[in-house]
Motif scaffolding. Sequence first.
Motif, PDB file in Angstrom:
ATOM      1  N   VAL A   1      34.190  74.624  56.571  1.00  0.00           N
ATOM      2  CA  VAL A   1      34.825  75.615  57.438  1.00  0.00           C
ATOM      3  C   VAL A   1      35.609  74.954  58.574  1.00  0.00           C
ATOM      4  O   VAL A   1      36.755  75.354  58.852  1.00  0.00           O
ATOM      5  CB  VAL A   1      33.770  76.602  57.989  1.00  0.00           C
ATOM      6  CG1 VAL A   1      34.372  77.480  59.076  1.00  0.00           C
ATOM      7  CG2 VAL A   1      33.238  77.469  56.863  1.00  0.00           C
ATOM      8  N   PRO A   2      35.072  73.944  59.282  1.00  0.00           N
ATOM      9  CA  PRO A   2      35.888  73.288  60.326  1.00  0.00           C
ATOM     10  C   PRO A   2      37.181  72.696  59.779  1.00  0.00           C
ATOM     11  O   PRO A   2      38.243  72.833  60.405  1.00  0.00           O
ATOM     12  CB  PRO A   2      34.951  72.206  60.877  1.00  0.00           C
ATOM     13  CG  PRO A   2      33.583  72.674  60.553  1.00  0.00           C
ATOM     14  CD  PRO A   2      33.700  73.388  59.252  1.00  0.00           C
ATOM     15  N   ILE A   3      37.094  72.059  58.609  1.00  0.00           N
ATOM     16  CA  ILE A   3      38.306  71.472  58.022  1.00  0.00           C
ATOM     17  C   ILE A   3      39.300  72.569  57.656  1.00  0.00           C
ATOM     18  O   ILE A   3      40.518  72.418  57.848  1.00  0.00           O
ATOM     19  CB  ILE A   3      37.931  70.626  56.788  1.00  0.00           C
ATOM     20  CG1 ILE A   3      36.973  69.492  57.193  1.00  0.00           C
ATOM     21  CG2 ILE A   3      39.173  70.060  56.122  1.00  0.00           C
ATOM     22  CD1 ILE A   3      36.479  68.674  56.026  1.00  0.00           C
ATOM     23  N   PHE A   4      38.793  73.688  57.140  1.00  0.00           N
ATOM     24  CA  PHE A   4      39.667  74.802  56.770  1.00  0.00           C
ATOM     25  C   PHE A   4      40.393  75.352  57.994  1.00  0.00           C
ATOM     26  O   PHE A   4      41.623  75.561  57.972  1.00  0.00           O
ATOM     27  CB  PHE A   4      38.835  75.908  56.108  1.00  0.00           C
ATOM     28  CG  PHE A   4      39.583  77.195  55.897  1.00  0.00           C
ATOM     29  CD1 PHE A   4      40.504  77.310  54.878  1.00  0.00           C
ATOM     30  CD2 PHE A   4      39.364  78.278  56.733  1.00  0.00           C
ATOM     31  CE1 PHE A   4      41.203  78.499  54.694  1.00  0.00           C
ATOM     32  CE2 PHE A   4      40.052  79.460  56.554  1.00  0.00           C
ATOM     33  CZ  PHE A   4      40.973  79.569  55.526  1.00  0.00           C
ATOM     34  N   HIS A   5      39.673  75.561  59.101  1.00  0.00           N
ATOM     35  CA  HIS A   5      40.294  76.131  60.294  1.00  0.00           C
ATOM     36  C   HIS A   5      41.281  75.149  60.930  1.00  0.00           C
ATOM     37  O   HIS A   5      42.367  75.553  61.365  1.00  0.00           O
ATOM     38  CB  HIS A   5      39.221  76.518  61.301  1.00  0.00           C
ATOM     39  CG  HIS A   5      38.475  77.755  60.922  1.00  0.00           C
ATOM     40  ND1 HIS A   5      37.213  78.042  61.401  1.00  0.00           N
ATOM     41  CD2 HIS A   5      38.801  78.789  60.107  1.00  0.00           C
ATOM     42  CE1 HIS A   5      36.805  79.199  60.897  1.00  0.00           C
ATOM     43  NE2 HIS A   5      37.751  79.660  60.111  1.00  0.00           N
TER      44      HIS A   5
ATOM     45  N   THR B   1      41.399  80.299  69.129  1.00  0.00           N
ATOM     46  CA  THR B   1      40.219  80.792  68.417  1.00  0.00           C
ATOM     47  C   THR B   1      39.560  79.721  67.555  1.00  0.00           C
ATOM     48  O   THR B   1      38.337  79.707  67.425  1.00  0.00           O
ATOM     49  CB  THR B   1      40.597  81.983  67.520  1.00  0.00           C
ATOM     50  OG1 THR B   1      41.665  81.602  66.647  1.00  0.00           O
ATOM     51  CG2 THR B   1      41.029  83.169  68.365  1.00  0.00           C
ATOM     52  N   ASN B   2      40.333  78.822  66.979  1.00  0.00           N
ATOM     53  CA  ASN B   2      39.787  77.821  66.059  1.00  0.00           C
ATOM     54  C   ASN B   2      39.689  76.443  66.700  1.00  0.00           C
ATOM     55  O   ASN B   2      38.605  75.888  66.882  1.00  0.00           O
ATOM     56  CB  ASN B   2      40.651  77.731  64.800  1.00  0.00           C
ATOM     57  CG  ASN B   2      40.612  79.007  63.984  1.00  0.00           C
ATOM     58  OD1 ASN B   2      39.776  79.871  64.203  1.00  0.00           O
ATOM     59  ND2 ASN B   2      41.519  79.139  63.044  1.00  0.00           N
ATOM     60  N   ASN B   3      40.849  75.920  67.072  1.00  0.00           N
ATOM     61  CA  ASN B   3      40.900  74.511  67.476  1.00  0.00           C
ATOM     62  C   ASN B   3      40.196  74.252  68.793  1.00  0.00           C
ATOM     63  O   ASN B   3      39.628  73.177  69.000  1.00  0.00           O
ATOM     64  CB  ASN B   3      42.354  74.052  67.570  1.00  0.00           C
ATOM     65  CG  ASN B   3      43.059  74.153  66.223  1.00  0.00           C
ATOM     66  OD1 ASN B   3      42.582  74.849  65.329  1.00  0.00           O
ATOM     67  ND2 ASN B   3      44.173  73.480  66.072  1.00  0.00           N
ATOM     68  N   SER B   4      40.234  75.219  69.726  1.00  0.00           N
ATOM     69  CA  SER B   4      39.578  74.996  71.010  1.00  0.00           C
ATOM     70  C   SER B   4      38.073  74.832  70.867  1.00  0.00           C
ATOM     71  O   SER B   4      37.423  74.251  71.735  1.00  0.00           O
ATOM     72  CB  SER B   4      39.886  76.158  71.964  1.00  0.00           C
ATOM     73  OG  SER B   4      39.405  77.366  71.426  1.00  0.00           O
ATOM     74  N   TYR B   5      37.505  75.343  69.769  1.00  0.00           N
ATOM     75  CA  TYR B   5      36.065  75.169  69.536  1.00  0.00           C
ATOM     76  C   TYR B   5      35.782  73.910  68.724  1.00  0.00           C
ATOM     77  O   TYR B   5      34.995  73.043  69.139  1.00  0.00           O
ATOM     78  CB  TYR B   5      35.494  76.384  68.821  1.00  0.00           C
ATOM     79  CG  TYR B   5      34.036  76.222  68.447  1.00  0.00           C
ATOM     80  CD1 TYR B   5      33.053  76.337  69.413  1.00  0.00           C
ATOM     81  CD2 TYR B   5      33.650  75.923  67.139  1.00  0.00           C
ATOM     82  CE1 TYR B   5      31.717  76.171  69.086  1.00  0.00           C
ATOM     83  CE2 TYR B   5      32.322  75.761  66.809  1.00  0.00           C
ATOM     84  CZ  TYR B   5      31.353  75.883  67.778  1.00  0.00           C
ATOM     85  OH  TYR B   5      30.031  75.713  67.451  1.00  0.00           O
ATOM     86  N   TRP B   6      36.427  73.785  67.559  1.00  0.00           N
ATOM     87  CA  TRP B   6      36.113  72.643  66.686  1.00  0.00           C
ATOM     88  C   TRP B   6      36.577  71.320  67.282  1.00  0.00           C
ATOM     89  O   TRP B   6      35.935  70.287  67.088  1.00  0.00           O
ATOM     90  CB  TRP B   6      36.754  72.846  65.314  1.00  0.00           C
ATOM     91  CG  TRP B   6      36.269  74.049  64.567  1.00  0.00           C
ATOM     92  CD1 TRP B   6      36.995  75.133  64.181  1.00  0.00           C
ATOM     93  CD2 TRP B   6      34.926  74.289  64.107  1.00  0.00           C
ATOM     94  NE1 TRP B   6      36.213  76.041  63.520  1.00  0.00           N
ATOM     95  CE2 TRP B   6      34.931  75.549  63.456  1.00  0.00           C
ATOM     96  CE3 TRP B   6      33.735  73.593  64.185  1.00  0.00           C
ATOM     97  CZ2 TRP B   6      33.787  76.097  62.883  1.00  0.00           C
ATOM     98  CZ3 TRP B   6      32.594  74.140  63.631  1.00  0.00           C
ATOM     99  CH2 TRP B   6      32.626  75.368  62.990  1.00  0.00           C
ATOM    100  N   SER B   7      37.678  71.344  68.023  1.00  0.00           N
ATOM    101  CA  SER B   7      38.205  70.086  68.549  1.00  0.00           C
ATOM    102  C   SER B   7      37.339  69.490  69.640  1.00  0.00           C
ATOM    103  O   SER B   7      37.454  68.301  69.940  1.00  0.00           O
ATOM    104  CB  SER B   7      39.626  70.305  69.084  1.00  0.00           C
ATOM    105  OG  SER B   7      40.484  70.763  68.058  1.00  0.00           O
ATOM    106  N   LYS B   8      36.478  70.308  70.271  1.00  0.00           N
ATOM    107  CA  LYS B   8      35.610  69.775  71.324  1.00  0.00           C
ATOM    108  C   LYS B   8      34.682  68.691  70.810  1.00  0.00           C
ATOM    109  O   LYS B   8      34.240  67.832  71.576  1.00  0.00           O
ATOM    110  CB  LYS B   8      34.790  70.909  71.944  1.00  0.00           C
ATOM    111  CG  LYS B   8      35.608  71.895  72.752  1.00  0.00           C
ATOM    112  CD  LYS B   8      34.741  72.995  73.316  1.00  0.00           C
ATOM    113  CE  LYS B   8      35.567  73.997  74.112  1.00  0.00           C
ATOM    114  NZ  LYS B   8      34.737  75.086  74.649  1.00  0.00           N
TER     115      LYS B   8
END
Length: 539
Positions: free
Chosen positions: A171-175, A216-223
């Motif tokens: 899911v992280p890679i998909f987003h 919505t996506n990158n601000s969470y996973w990129s942390k």
Amino acid sequence: MGFPGFPWDFRIPMGLPEFPWDWQSWQSADSPLDLMPLTPLEEHLKRIFGKAFNSESLNTNTPFGQLGGTSLDAMRALALIRQEICAKVDAGLLFANPSIRQLAQAIEPLLVTDNNFSVTTTAPQWVQENQDHLMPSLCIEALGIILLICQWLFPNWLVFHFNALIILLVVPIFHLSLYVICQRLLLQLGEATNNAERLYSWYYYRWWFLNSLWSTNNSYWSKHLFGTPFYNSYLRLCGAKIECHAHIYTTLIDAPWLLEVGDSSFIDEAVVLSNLSYQDQTYQLHRICIGSYCSINTRSVLYEDVIIKDNVYVKPMSAITGIITASKDQIFIKERSFSLRQSLFQSACLLYAHVEDDVKFAEFHQIVRFPSNLLYIERGVTTFGGVILASFKMTKEGLYCLDEIHLGSNTNLGNGCTIMPATRLPLKIIVGSLTLVTRKTANVENNCVLLGIPARKMPFQVPDDISAANDLLSSDSVSICTMLFTCLCFFISKYILVTLYLLLPTATALFIHAILCCAVYYCWTSFIKKTLTIHTYRS
């Protein structure tokens, strides 16, 4: 409350300074100038001040102070003048020309030089332009919101459809990949425009959708990738130009494809890289270029066209625009990466935190991320939302500085305040919202209030009964009731969700689940706002 010598009436909010009116330049209301015909510019200004001052009959030669307005009305009129006539008008020009006719004479040369206004324009055309406001497209925004919801529900649907929980691992890679794909489809790589575009146009909605995906996506996973080569590589996929050994710890980026960061530069946590600017009914995207060996400290804001040369040091919570060069006494440090010894030291710092009883954290992750043996929190400390405890900072010499943060008993940290390393706060200190506290604040006394950037002691003290109020709020009865209510809500919500997924198809259950979450969130936030408002009025 009135201020002596203030040229306006007594309805002045507290805390506003006196303005330097030129009393000698005021014209009398009986002046022969009243018989002169009004120019289109004067008529436009008269309508603006009539709207700001809530008055229909205004004399163009009467000083603003005699028209019954307040300083807030003047600021409202100034904002309308900037939007409708000329963006270069500032407060100094307004107060130096304290009548409509004088202000029109002062603005007219600015309009001629800018070529952005024609003094021969008639008043009806101005009224028509002011009424011709752009409206957002409900269909496009609804479609964008539906796509954002679907890209979150699609991986969950795959998990239930194929009964394979391993899909959740991708899911992280998909987003993260979805943003890159959408950017390549909607934009040309490296696309930038120095021209102002109209709001709610196709170009605007392209940026709006990409920014919504990023938030919505990158601000969470990129942390989870902060400060690593993986985050730099991902930004390069998004079109950014990132050199080697750059340390970037922020996701607050409007347009990553317009970002350039030089070699070995450091961008700290919560730094805002604002590529977007609004002007009346238009918007504009700007490039942000940061040179090599630069240090941008926490919560700084870089907006519009920014060009930062090499070896520039930016203090915490600074606002930067334009071209910034290094000072003459700047020390050049080539190596900006963590050594093995520093990494081992930070890993060892995750033990032995000293936190006493009755400590309330609005956001616990800030405490978890801090090197714990450098954190000393006494009894009764309360932190509100957006507080940053900076575990380290960059010095002007290009070195990482780690030091202890000591929060005294019954200290309150306001919304959005920043506590830098080597800070020691004594007992009963209230730190105001958006306040920067550094090691230079170590000599403050007990029972005081700190405000400003950097923090300064205010001329009033904390009430002595603040500890009693904290004890009342932390009583056992309140804690037990809160715990029971939380457990009850948890079990009820789980029962509803399990029943929902058992009785309905998966797609329908996911849709209803999303609606319930939004409804509960809206109701809860409305209740909190109402409670805070009632408490504010009562106090």
